[in-house]
Each structure stands twice: as structure tokens, then as C-alpha cells.
Scaffold this motif. Structure first.
Motif, short mmCIF file in Angstrom:
data_model
loop_
_atom_site.label_atom_id
_atom_site.label_comp_id
_atom_site.label_asym_id
_atom_site.label_seq_id
_atom_site.Cartn_x
_atom_site.Cartn_y
_atom_site.Cartn_z
N PHE A 234 0.84 -1.20 0.00
CA PHE A 234 0.00 0.00 0.00
C PHE A 234 0.87 1.25 0.00
N THR A 235 0.31 2.34 -0.49
CA THR A 235 0.98 3.63 -0.48
C THR A 235 -0.05 4.71 -0.12
N PRO A 236 0.38 5.84 0.45
CA PRO A 236 -0.58 6.90 0.76
C PRO A 236 -1.24 7.46 -0.49
N VAL A 237 -2.43 7.98 -0.33
CA VAL A 237 -3.16 8.62 -1.43
C VAL A 237 -2.70 10.08 -1.54
N SER A 238 -2.13 10.43 -2.67
CA SER A 238 -1.68 11.80 -2.87
C SER A 238 -2.85 12.69 -3.27
N ARG A 239 -2.63 13.98 -3.30
CA ARG A 239 -3.69 14.92 -3.70
C ARG A 239 -4.13 14.67 -5.15
N ASP A 240 -3.15 14.39 -6.02
CA ASP A 240 -3.48 14.14 -7.42
C ASP A 240 -4.33 12.88 -7.57
N VAL A 241 -3.95 11.83 -6.83
CA VAL A 241 -4.71 10.58 -6.90
C VAL A 241 -6.12 10.79 -6.34
#
Length: 427
Positions: A234-241
């Protein structure tokens, strides 16, 4: 308007923890042939005893004590002192560096005063709390404050990074001590302070009691604490995503990879899905997800709220231990090769989880390096994954051992370290 009755009830269950470790002392001339020949007898030094001081909490009348792992890590001897001055030898039942918790056992004919473990999920910002411990080794001390924040992540003091934040004064020596609520129940184990000076600046952190509970339960049964295995990264959700998938703000855990035939794949999770909640608890980032899975425990089935494409789905995920296939087949490599002195093992999901490597990682991993060995000389490090040797993929420890000995003109090997591919050539 006094905390005195609460302190009288709770303080006897908070202990001081003394840990001692014998450290060999090396002469600055060790390894120098001249000085070893003429002054060898004089250069030998007596081992030095290194001690650490912290706090602990009795959580069971039989003598089970919870503290931080860093308080007792690698200790040869551990003693605990009760608030009334009595001292006892303690033995280590369980420890885990990843979550920075350890459980000690003290034997006594009479039951000990203990604290009940509260449900830390019921805490709210603004609740009154007391911190009890032994700061600076001056003796048991009580400080009060409130819950300043919940679910603090990215603190970096343990693998999960999920903490209760409080303004109750926490100082060095408070580690392993109790954070209690207004009913005298344990809601956290004090573990860290955020300060440039090393003293309390009103920002302290505690490991939530729900994590403490599952760790203690594992120690009681004699089992090693294990995190549930999902089989995905898993990875954090960025603003763009977040904008791309239609979220109002960055939140959740974005699935990067899903291993074949593992629980996540069987449940229907796919790369690109975003996990937003687990059993009605919001998921802020991957640290939050890891904490929620660990406190749910192996053997349970959790309900995930998942954003897949433009649709929200509820997916049931059974929580299982990490599989140990393929077998580790641990070997210590020898001979005149760049790998001599390296301990290696075949990577399984369980070993990858233990070493904090991606669970989808496969191949042969270095687990230890002998000091002064050829492997150390040529730059190999623990947790290196050996990918290729002389252009051929390394599939197992047996294959690596055979390939290394068979290479007569030199070795060109590739390793993966911290996500980077490194190449080494030895002639």
C-alpha cells in the motif's frame, strides 16, 4: 478536585525497569600486529556493563509487565522495582522491535497490583489523562494532561506509527510507563517525546492500549505476535490521486501490488483500489490500515470499504498468518567468494514481513553478515536481496551456493537494497 485517589489506586501497578547488558571493550590498537605482539596482554580490557532505565506496567496480577522493547532490548539482566521499594528479577516473555513492546514476567506468591486495559478506541480528544513513570531515574512521578490528538502517524518510533498524543509531561525514563484515563485504566504505554532539547515540550506519544492488549494476549499463550498477512502493498493517497478517483481529500490506502493466490487477491482487491475504512474505522493512510489489521487479529474476518474505479464496495477479508513457503533453507556461505560469511535464506512472505521487506518480494535475502568476512568487505548488508549472479537469476540459497563456488574468473552480482538495484563486480 484532586487526582490523589486515582493515583493511589493506579500507581502501585507502575514499576521501574532496570536493564543491564555486558558490552566488550576493544582496545584502539586491536588488529594492529605490532601492538598485539608486544602489548597483547595489556590491551585486553574488562567488559563494561551498560545499563538502561525505564518504566513498566503490571497488566496481570500473576506478574505480567508491559514495557517498551527499547528499554530491555538485548539486556542480559532485567530487574523491576515496585512503588513500595520491593525488587524482583524479571524474565523476558516476548518482545517486538516493530511495535516497540515487550512483556516481562515476575514470579511472586502473592498477586500484584495491576491495571485493567481500556478500549483506546473510545478515547476522545480532550479526555483527561495521567502519565505515570520514572523520568530521569528520580523515582515515580505523576503528570496530568489531556488527549491532544488521536491516530497520530509518521512519528517514526515504531513500525505502525499510530499513537495517542498527549500534553501530559513525558520525559526520558517515562518510556514503558502508563497513560491512564480518569477511571484508572490503562489507555496507552508512554513511548516517545517530541522535543529538540530532550525534555518535555507538551508533545508526548503513547502506544494505544488496544495494541498492548493483542500483544499481551499473544505473550500469555506463548505465541509470537504476528501481524495478519494481506498479500498486498500500500501507499498513501496523494492529492493528485484523490482528485483522479473523486475523493474530497487525500485519505485511504492505495493498493500498489497484489500477490497472486494471497488473501487480498482471493478477496477481490486489485492494484489501484483505495481502502477507505475497515470495520467502520476510517483509514487515513497505510499506517492506520496496518494498525487496524494488527489489532483485529489473526483468525478474524474484517469488512473493508473499498473505492474501486468509480464504485464503492464492501469486501470481506479473512486475516491469516503469513505463509512460510518456500522454506527458508538458511545457509552460511563459505569459501573464497564475495558471499563468504553471509547468512542467506529463501524469502517467504513471513520472512519478508519479519525483515520489513515488501511481502511480494521473492528470491534470496541476506539475514546476517559475519564481522570481518569477505561479504562484509565487499559491501553486502543484512536485508540485501541477491537478484542475479553473473547474469543468471538467483532462485534459491542452494543455487546461490553452487553458482558462487562455480564462478572462477570473477563475480558480477546484483542486489536490491531499499528499493534500489545495485551492481557489484569482483575480479
Amino acid at each position: 478536585m484532586s487526582f490523589a485517589p486515582l493515583v493511589k489506586k493506579s500507581a502501585p501497578a507502575v514499576v521501574n525497569v532496570y536493564a543491564a547488558k555486558t558490552v566488550p571493550q576493544r582496545s584502539p590498537f586491536a588488529g594492529d600486529p605490532f601492538f598485539e605482539q608486544f602489548f597483547g596482554a595489556q590491551q585486553r580490557r574488562q567488559p563494561r556493563v551498560q545499563s538502561s532505565l525505564g518504566s513498566g506496567v503490571v497488566v496481570d496480577p500473576s506478574g505480567l509487565i508491559v514495557t517498551n522493547n527499547h528499554v530491555v532490548a538485548d539486556a542480559d539482566e532485567v530487574r523491576v522495582a515496585l512503588a513500595d521499594g520491593r525488587e524482583f528479577d524479571a524474565r523476558l516473555l516476548a518482545k517486538d522491535e516493530r511495535i516497540d513492546l515487550a512483556v516481562l514476567k515476575v514470579d511472586n506468591r502473592e498477586p500484584f497490583a495491576s491495571l485493567d486495559i481500556a478500549d483506546s478506541d473510545r478515547l476522545e480528544i480532550g479526555d483527561l489523562v495521567l502519565a505515570i513513570g520514572n523520568p530521569f531515574g528520580i523515582g515515580q512521578t505523576v503528570t496530568n494532561g489531556i488527549v491532544s490528538a488521536l491516530a497520530r502517524t509518521h512519528i517514526g518510533t515504531n513500525d505502525f506509527g499510530f499513537f495517542i498524543q498527549t500534553d501530559a509531561a513525558i520525559n526520558p525514563g517515562n518510556s514503558g510507563g502508563a497513560l491512564i484515563d480518569s477511571s484508572g485504566r490503562l489507555i496507552g504505554i508512554n513511548t516517545a517525546i517530541f522535543s529538540r532539547s530532550g525534555g518535555s515540550n507538551g508533545i508526548g506519544f503513547a502506544i494505544p492500549s488496544n495494541m498492548v492488549r493483542v500483544f499481551v494476549e499473544a505473550a500469555k499463550t506463548g505465541k509470537r505476535f504476528e501481524r495478519p498477512f494481506v498479500g498486498a502493498t500500500f501507499t498513501p493517497v496523494s492529492r493528485d490521486v484523490a482528485e483522479a478517483v473523486g475523493l474530497d481529500r487525500p485519505r485511504g490506502a492505495l493498493i500498489e501490488n497484489v500477490a497472486k493466490d494471497m488473501p487480498a487477491a482471493e478477496a477481490g482487491l486489485k492494484p489501484g483500489d483505495v481502502v477507505l475504512a475497515i470495520d467502520s474505522f476510517e483509514i487515513v493512510d497505510p499506517d492506520t490500515l496496518g494498525y487496524r489489521l494488527a489489532t483485529a487479529g489473526i483468525g478474524k474476518t474484517v469488512k473493508l470499504s473499498v473505492l474501486s474505479g468509480n464504485e464503492r464496495e464492501t469486501i470481506e477479508l479473512p486475516l491469516r498468518p503469513a505463509p512460510e513457503k518456500p522454506a527458508a533453507d538458511r545457509r552460511v556461505l563459505k569459501g573464497e567468494t564475495p558471499f563468504a560469511g553471509a547468512s542467506v535464506a529463501n524469502l517467504s512472505p513471513k520472512l519478508a514481513d519479519d525483515l520489513d521487506l515488501p511481502v511480494t518480494q521473492t528470491g534470496v535475502v541476506v539475514t546476517d553478515i559475519q564481522r570481518g568476512s569477505l561479504a562484509a568487505r565487499f559491501g553486502l548488508e543484512p536485508k540485501d536481496v541477491i537478484l542475479t549472479l553473473n547474469g543468471d537469476e538467483v532462485e534459491s540459497t542452494a543455487a546461490l551456493e553452487r553458482m558462487a563456488v562455480g564462478a572462477r574468473r570473477g563475480w558480477r552480482f546484483e542486489v536490491e537494497r531499499d528499493g534500489q538495484r545495485l551492481t557489484q563486480v569482483v575480479r
